[in-house]
Structures are given as structure tokens and as C-alpha cells.
Design a protein around this motif. Structure first.
Motif, mmCIF file in Angstrom:
data_model
loop_
_atom_site.group_PDB
_atom_site.id
_atom_site.type_symbol
_atom_site.label_atom_id
_atom_site.label_comp_id
_atom_site.label_asym_id
_atom_site.label_seq_id
_atom_site.Cartn_x
_atom_site.Cartn_y
_atom_site.Cartn_z
ATOM 1 N N GLY A 40 35.800 -22.912 -21.955
ATOM 2 C CA GLY A 40 35.537 -24.288 -22.386
ATOM 3 C C GLY A 40 35.060 -25.161 -21.236
ATOM 4 N N ALA A 41 35.665 -24.980 -20.067
ATOM 5 C CA ALA A 41 35.245 -25.752 -18.892
ATOM 6 C C ALA A 41 33.826 -25.381 -18.478
ATOM 7 N N ALA A 42 33.502 -24.096 -18.534
ATOM 8 C CA ALA A 42 32.155 -23.652 -18.171
ATOM 9 C C ALA A 42 31.121 -24.176 -19.173
ATOM 10 N N ASN A 95 35.391 -37.168 -20.161
ATOM 11 C CA ASN A 95 35.757 -35.770 -20.362
ATOM 12 C C ASN A 95 35.847 -35.535 -21.865
ATOM 13 N N VAL A 124 34.934 -32.421 -23.480
ATOM 14 C CA VAL A 124 34.907 -30.994 -23.798
ATOM 15 C C VAL A 124 33.581 -30.622 -24.478
ATOM 16 N N ILE A 174 40.392 -21.649 -21.708
ATOM 17 C CA ILE A 174 40.276 -22.851 -20.876
ATOM 18 C C ILE A 174 39.086 -22.720 -19.928
ATOM 19 N N ALA A 175 38.949 -21.573 -19.275
ATOM 20 C CA ALA A 175 37.837 -21.358 -18.343
ATOM 21 C C ALA A 175 36.496 -21.376 -19.080
ATOM 22 N N ARG A 216 26.864 -30.576 -19.663
ATOM 23 C CA ARG A 216 26.720 -31.813 -18.885
ATOM 24 C C ARG A 216 25.524 -31.724 -17.941
ATOM 25 N N TRP A 255 49.843 -22.930 -14.996
ATOM 26 C CA TRP A 255 48.758 -21.968 -15.152
ATOM 27 C C TRP A 255 49.296 -20.545 -15.251
ATOM 28 N N ASP A 307 31.394 -26.897 -21.036
ATOM 29 C CA ASP A 307 31.285 -28.331 -20.815
ATOM 30 C C ASP A 307 30.427 -28.626 -19.587
ATOM 31 N N ALA A 308 30.662 -27.918 -18.503
ATOM 32 C CA ALA A 308 29.886 -28.140 -17.271
ATOM 33 C C ALA A 308 28.407 -27.835 -17.495
#
Length: 84
Positions: free
Chosen positions: A20-22, A58, A60, A17-18, A28, A6, A24-25
Motif C-alpha cells: 500500500g505504501a509503495a 496521506n 493511501v 502495508i508495504a 503520488r 511491526w 501510494d508513493a
């Protein structure tokens, strides 16, 4: 090629990355809540399978987007923008 840690990533890479994760969350959560409030006949395919997929796979953001675009039928009296 060795895995990057990291701290070795650039600020831009960390932000992507952050973000994309947000995304995706959020997708979902929205898709899961939508699925939970629908009756079986308002979902294309087995409702339980969509639930497992949204919880475990997972993707994305791809699987929630597929569910939201193609996996839902219109609610009675509702507006349906999905094909079929």
C-alpha cells in the motif's frame, strides 16, 4: 486495544502495508509529475492546491487517483477521458 509493533504483525500484514505504501508513493510521484508538466488551464481547480494536497495529505492513494481521474483537463490535441 494496544498498538501492535511491526514485529508483532504477520508477514501478510507487513506485505499489505508495504504494498500500500509503495502504491501510494508511485501514484503520488506520477500525479505530481503530471501536475508539474501541465499548464494552469489543463487542471481543474487551483494547481497549487493540488500540489499541496498531493505532497501533504496521506490518503493511501485516493487523492492522487482523484487528481488523475477528475483533476485534469486534456492537453491541446490530446485525448481526454475525464468527464466534463
Amino acid at each position: 486495544m494496544a498498538k501492535k509493533k511491526w514485529q508483532d504483525l504477520s508477514d501478510r500484514q507487513k506485505a499489505l502495508i508495504a504494498g500500500g505504501a509503495a502504491l501510494d508513493a508511485g501514484l503520488r510521484l506520477y500525479a505530481g509529475r503530471d501536475l508539474a508538466t501541465r499548464e494552469r488551464d489543463e487542471v481543474r481547480g487551483p494547481k497549487w492546491l493540488w500540489g499541496v494536497g498531493l505532497a501533504v495529505v496521506n490518503s493511501v492513494g485516493v487523492l492522487p487517483a482523484i487528481y488523475l481521474l477528475l483533476g485534469r483537463r486534456s492537453k491541446p490535441g490530446g485525448y481526454d477521458v475525464t468527464p466534463g
